[in-house]
Design a protein around this motif. Structure first.
Motif, PDB file in Angstrom:
ATOM      1  N   ARG A   2       0.833  -1.255   0.107  1.00 20.34           N
ATOM      2  CA  ARG A   2       0.097   0.134  -0.068  1.00 20.34           C
ATOM      3  C   ARG A   2       1.058   1.226   0.215  1.00 20.34           C
ATOM      4  NH1 ARG A   2      -3.732   1.924   5.136  1.00 20.34           N
ATOM      5  NH2 ARG A   2      -4.179   3.931   4.131  1.00 20.34           N
ATOM      6  N   THR A   3       0.466   2.223  -0.773  1.00 21.92           N
ATOM      7  CA  THR A   3       0.919   3.492  -0.492  1.00 21.92           C
ATOM      8  C   THR A   3      -0.450   4.442  -0.200  1.00 21.92           C
ATOM      9  OG1 THR A   3       1.070   4.628  -2.831  1.00 21.92           O
ATOM     10  CG2 THR A   3       2.912   3.280  -2.235  1.00 21.92           C
ATOM     11  N   GLU A   4      -0.212   5.588  -0.096  1.00 19.78           N
ATOM     12  CA  GLU A   4      -1.220   6.882  -0.018  1.00 19.78           C
ATOM     13  C   GLU A   4      -1.984   6.792  -1.087  1.00 19.78           C
ATOM     14  OE1 GLU A   4      -2.410   7.956   3.084  1.00 19.78           O
ATOM     15  OE2 GLU A   4      -1.264   6.555   3.711  1.00 19.78           O
ATOM     16  N   ALA A   5      -1.231   6.740  -2.363  1.00 18.17           N
ATOM     17  CA  ALA A   5      -1.937   6.907  -3.629  1.00 18.17           C
ATOM     18  C   ALA A   5      -2.478   5.786  -4.099  1.00 18.17           C
ATOM     19  CB  ALA A   5      -0.910   7.796  -4.605  1.00 18.17           C
ATOM     20  N   GLY A   6      -2.193   4.523  -3.954  1.00 16.46           N
ATOM     21  CA  GLY A   6      -2.604   3.336  -4.455  1.00 16.46           C
ATOM     22  C   GLY A   6      -1.561   2.322  -4.359  1.00 16.46           C
ATOM     23  N   ASP A   7      -2.027   1.169  -4.584  1.00 16.24           N
ATOM     24  CA  ASP A   7      -1.135  -0.208  -4.304  1.00 16.24           C
ATOM     25  C   ASP A   7       0.029  -0.229  -5.345  1.00 16.24           C
ATOM     26  OD1 ASP A   7      -2.611  -1.000  -2.095  1.00 16.24           O
ATOM     27  OD2 ASP A   7      -4.016  -2.103  -3.449  1.00 16.24           O
ATOM     28  N   VAL A   8       1.140  -0.765  -4.836  1.00 16.40           N
ATOM     29  CA  VAL A   8       2.301  -1.073  -5.915  1.00 16.40           C
ATOM     30  C   VAL A   8       2.496  -2.477  -5.678  1.00 16.40           C
ATOM     31  CG1 VAL A   8       3.090   1.259  -5.934  1.00 16.40           C
ATOM     32  CG2 VAL A   8       4.067  -0.214  -4.141  1.00 16.40           C
ATOM     33  N   GLN A   9       3.356  -3.016  -6.873  1.00 12.52           N
ATOM     34  CA  GLN A   9       3.756  -4.475  -6.726  1.00 12.52           C
ATOM     35  C   GLN A   9       5.211  -4.353  -7.129  1.00 12.52           C
ATOM     36  OE1 GLN A   9       1.874  -7.531  -8.772  1.00 12.52           O
ATOM     37  NE2 GLN A   9       3.242  -8.947  -8.355  1.00 12.52           N
ATOM     38  N   GLY A  10       6.154  -4.695  -6.245  1.00 15.86           N
ATOM     39  CA  GLY A  10       7.573  -4.855  -6.483  1.00 15.86           C
ATOM     40  C   GLY A  10       7.981  -6.174  -6.617  1.00 15.86           C
ATOM     41  N   ALA A  11       9.358  -6.617  -6.323  1.00 17.45           N
ATOM     42  CA  ALA A  11       9.841  -8.044  -6.513  1.00 17.45           C
ATOM     43  C   ALA A  11      10.718  -8.457  -5.363  1.00 17.45           C
ATOM     44  CB  ALA A  11      10.279  -7.937  -7.956  1.00 17.45           C
ATOM     45  N   MET A  12      11.087  -9.585  -5.477  1.00 16.35           N
ATOM     46  CA  MET A  12      12.236  -9.857  -4.303  1.00 16.35           C
ATOM     47  C   MET A  12      13.307  -9.596  -5.075  1.00 16.35           C
ATOM     48  SD  MET A  12      10.929 -10.142  -1.378  1.00 16.35           S
ATOM     49  CE  MET A  12      12.501 -11.025  -0.389  1.00 16.35           C
ATOM     50  N   GLN A  13      14.522  -9.462  -4.321  1.00 15.95           N
ATOM     51  CA  GLN A  13      15.963  -9.277  -4.975  1.00 15.95           C
ATOM     52  C   GLN A  13      16.664  -9.848  -3.792  1.00 15.95           C
ATOM     53  OE1 GLN A  13      17.315  -5.434  -6.357  1.00 15.95           O
ATOM     54  NE2 GLN A  13      19.462  -5.885  -6.462  1.00 15.95           N
ATOM     55  N   GLY A  14      17.095 -11.031  -4.163  1.00 19.10           N
ATOM     56  CA  GLY A  14      17.885 -11.658  -2.964  1.00 19.10           C
ATOM     57  C   GLY A  14      16.964 -11.816  -1.523  1.00 19.10           C
ATOM     58  N   ASP A  15      17.428 -11.128  -0.466  1.00 24.29           N
ATOM     59  CA  ASP A  15      16.704 -11.142   0.746  1.00 24.29           C
ATOM     60  C   ASP A  15      15.924  -9.862   1.087  1.00 24.29           C
ATOM     61  OD1 ASP A  15      17.778 -13.646   1.350  1.00 24.29           O
ATOM     62  OD2 ASP A  15      19.803 -12.806   2.287  1.00 24.29           O
ATOM     63  N   VAL A  16      15.704  -9.074   0.013  1.00 27.72           N
ATOM     64  CA  VAL A  16      15.005  -7.744   0.174  1.00 27.72           C
ATOM     65  C   VAL A  16      13.924  -7.570  -0.860  1.00 27.72           C
ATOM     66  CG1 VAL A  16      17.203  -6.786   1.068  1.00 27.72           C
ATOM     67  CG2 VAL A  16      16.665  -6.374  -1.450  1.00 27.72           C
ATOM     68  N   TYR A  17      12.941  -6.736  -0.315  1.00 24.08           N
ATOM     69  CA  TYR A  17      11.819  -6.344  -1.217  1.00 24.08           C
ATOM     70  C   TYR A  17      12.338  -5.156  -2.214  1.00 24.08           C
ATOM     71  CZ  TYR A  17       8.961  -9.360   1.547  1.00 24.08           C
ATOM     72  OH  TYR A  17       8.338 -10.228   2.511  1.00 24.08           O
ATOM     73  N   ARG A  18      12.034  -5.139  -3.355  1.00 21.37           N
ATOM     74  CA  ARG A  18      12.579  -4.091  -4.312  1.00 21.37           C
ATOM     75  C   ARG A  18      11.335  -3.276  -4.853  1.00 21.37           C
ATOM     76  NH1 ARG A  18      15.928  -5.881  -9.328  1.00 21.37           N
ATOM     77  NH2 ARG A  18      13.806  -6.251  -9.964  1.00 21.37           N
ATOM     78  N   TYR A  19      11.150  -2.207  -4.859  1.00 21.05           N
ATOM     79  CA  TYR A  19      10.253  -1.404  -5.651  1.00 21.05           C
ATOM     80  C   TYR A  19      10.982  -0.186  -6.526  1.00 21.05           C
ATOM     81  CZ  TYR A  19       7.130  -3.685  -2.298  1.00 21.05           C
ATOM     82  OH  TYR A  19       6.663  -4.623  -1.583  1.00 21.05           O
ATOM     83  N   LEU A  20      10.886  -0.448  -7.711  1.00 19.83           N
ATOM     84  CA  LEU A  20      11.592   0.594  -8.733  1.00 19.83           C
ATOM     85  C   LEU A  20      10.517   1.609  -9.270  1.00 19.83           C
ATOM     86  CD1 LEU A  20      14.044  -1.772 -10.503  1.00 19.83           C
ATOM     87  CD2 LEU A  20      14.211  -0.818  -8.221  1.00 19.83           C
ATOM     88  N   GLY A  21      10.909   2.858  -9.623  1.00 15.05           N
ATOM     89  CA  GLY A  21      10.193   3.694 -10.262  1.00 15.05           C
ATOM     90  C   GLY A  21       8.782   4.179  -9.465  1.00 15.05           C
ATOM     91  N   VAL A  22       9.044   3.916  -8.165  1.00 13.98           N
ATOM     92  CA  VAL A  22       7.513   4.515  -7.407  1.00 13.98           C
ATOM     93  C   VAL A  22       7.382   6.050  -7.589  1.00 13.98           C
ATOM     94  CG1 VAL A  22       6.427   4.474  -5.309  1.00 13.98           C
ATOM     95  CG2 VAL A  22       8.088   2.550  -5.870  1.00 13.98           C
ATOM     96  N   PRO A  23       6.310   6.362  -8.294  1.00 18.29           N
ATOM     97  CA  PRO A  23       5.985   7.795  -8.103  1.00 18.29           C
ATOM     98  C   PRO A  23       5.645   8.361  -6.740  1.00 18.29           C
ATOM     99  CG  PRO A  23       3.916   6.717  -8.897  1.00 18.29           C
ATOM    100  CD  PRO A  23       4.995   5.751  -8.641  1.00 18.29           C
ATOM    101  N   TYR A  24       6.488   9.596  -6.686  1.00 15.62           N
ATOM    102  CA  TYR A  24       6.149  10.551  -5.436  1.00 15.62           C
ATOM    103  C   TYR A  24       5.532  11.758  -5.718  1.00 15.62           C
ATOM    104  CZ  TYR A  24      10.475  12.969  -6.521  1.00 15.62           C
ATOM    105  OH  TYR A  24      11.530  13.731  -7.063  1.00 15.62           O
TER     106      TYR A  24
END
Length: 474
Positions: A2-24
């Motif tokens: 979730r974000t305040e503007a809507g839901d986003v879907q990222g991906a796993m990169q090794g042991d971390v979650y990654r979200y690229l190009g999220v509009p602010y």
């Protein structure tokens, strides 16, 4: 997610979650502050890098060729986090990329935050924002609409920090513990934000890596210089006050060509020294307008008031540009004393010549840290990165892979990345294997020399800097 503007879907990169190009934020027009993101329906896929600013001219080089169909909406984030919606409140480390205020992006391979996020248990955020003529063309003389035009590249970053305040807890981050870090122009951006009252309270700590020259970080453009630059650019495009909004539709390439020529004309007019080499040169950057930026970062007797409570970790690299195109000018009438001072300052760096010791960035760093410490506010910690990376030594940007823990199995990368994480978490840089890091003051000159065998020293290069630049006052 979730974000305040809507839901986003990222991906796993090794042991971390990654979200690229999220509009602010979103910029619907050139040269004006961006607006809030429009909410979206459904789930926004954020698994590829977002759009970046057109690249401008820098250090005398022409602007790169850009797609003239590219729009002005370049406000997006890259986020790496060890956990989401898990109730944890991790330190947030916000990376501001280099390239002055003219080039670069948060999407570069060297800025991949996965390893730093995983090893440090922190949320790493990279910011894309407007650059060059799109971020710093001062049109304030042409109407209230453009009042902040000379600093919209910075208002973009402030919008990103405001987005972090509202959203980063969803990504496992603590909005009350935000640290900026960045190299070269990314460091200068932090210094500008430390001088901007509207950024106060959005971050509590800053890590400035090789982030200033005398005219880009110690000081920025004056209102007079910036307005003269604008006049030259408008003349080059045959645009007047009556048709000022025609700037909204000038092609990217024509706008960049006019900007490159105007920068040189203004540099010659005000005799702005080129940072590398001889002659005059002006670079895009913030405008000290008395409002958004009331003062330069370094004032006559202190440091910008807005940055008083920001704890600072600041330093530079031993060689910076001297191993490439800009060896230090060494006075020949004092060669023996200078050679002895080099040996005294850096006894563990074999074969070091004075011409390879950077002063272009080191001296402004000393001025900034000294004035910040004189202010009597939050602590200052100082370093010099001396680790050699081949024939170019500890060149400009050589520390970045160590900061991001992207040098596999390397003890120095462990030390530096964890010291940066410790600073973000507690305000004190520390790591197993490093000496205890004491704050810098003008009286103590306390500095960490970062290398395979790091060492805490005091006034280690004071004599050397005095010999290489006897007239420089910091």
């Amino acid at each position: 997610m979730r974000t305040e503007a809507g839901d986003v879907q990222g991906a796993m990169q090794g042991d971390v979650y990654r979200y690229l190009g999220v509009p602010y934020a979103r910029a619907t027009e050139r040269f004006v502050p961006a607006e809030e993101v429009e909410p979206w329906d459904g789930v926004l896929t954020t698994n590829s890098y977002g759009a970046t600013s057109p690249q401008g001219s820098m250090l005398g080089m022409s602007a790169s060729e850009d797609d003239d169909t590219a729009d002005n909406n370049r406000q997006n984030l890259n986020i790496w986090t060890p956990g989401i919606n898990d109730g944890e409140r991790r330190p947030v480390m916000v990376w501001l990329h280099g390239g002055g205020f003219s080039t670069g992006s948060a999407n570069e391979r060297n800025y991949d935050g996965a390893n730093l996020s995983a090893s440090g248990d922190v949320v790493v955020v990279g910011v894309n924002h407007r650059l060059n003529v799109f971020g710093h063309l001062d049109l304030s003389a042409y109407g209230e609409k453009y009042a902040d035009s000379g600093n919209v590249g910075l208002t973009d970053i402030i919008a990103a920090l405001e987005w972090i305040q509202e959203n980063i807890d969803y990504f496992g981050g603590d909005p009350s513990n935000v640290t900026l870090f960045g190299q070269s122009g990314g460091g200068a951006k932090q210094l500008a934000l430390m001088s901007a009252p509207s950024a106060k309270g959005l971050f509590g700590k800053a890590i400035v890596q090789s982030g200033a020259t005398e005219t880009m970080g110690v000081t920025f453009a004056t209102k007079e210089q910036s307005q003269s630059l604008t006049e030259h650019l408008l003349d080059n495009l045959n645009i007047t006050a009556e048709n000022i909004d025609d700037l909204q539709t000038v092609s990217v390439s024509d706008l960049q060509d006019a900007a490159t020529a105007a920068l040189q004309t203004t540099a010659d007019e005000y005799r702005i020294p080129a940072p590398l080499g001889d002659g005059y040169q002006m670079e895009w950057g913030p405008v000290v307008d008395g409002d958004f930026l009331p003062t330069n970062p370094v004032t006559d007797d202190s440091f910008a008031a807005a940055g008083e409570d920001v704890t600072l970790l600041i330093g530079s690299n031993l060689n910076e540009w001297t191993g490439m195109s800009a060896p230090t000018d060494v006075p020949q009438d004092n060669a023996d004393a200078i050679a002895a001072a080099v040996e005294e300052a850096y006894p563990n760096v074999g074969g070091l010549e004075a011409s390879r010791v950077d002063t272009l960035i080191r001296l402004p760093m000393l001025k900034i840290m000294s004035h910040k410490a004189d202010q009597g506010g939050a602590d200052v910690y100082a370093y010099v990165f001396t680790h050699s990376n081949g024939v170019m030594g500890s060149y400009h940007g050589a520390e970045i892979p160590y900061v991001f823990d992207n040098v596999s199995g390397d003890a120095l990368a462990d030390h530096i990345s964890q010291a940066w994480v410790s600073f973000a978490r507690t305000g004190v840089p520390a790591a197993d294997g490093l000496p205890e890091w004491e704050p810098y003051t003008r009286e103590s000159g306390t500095t960490m020399l970062l290398d395979d065998d790091s060492e805490l020293v005091h006034h280690h290069d004071q004599a050397l800097m005095s010999l290489l630049a006897p007239d420089y006052q910091y």
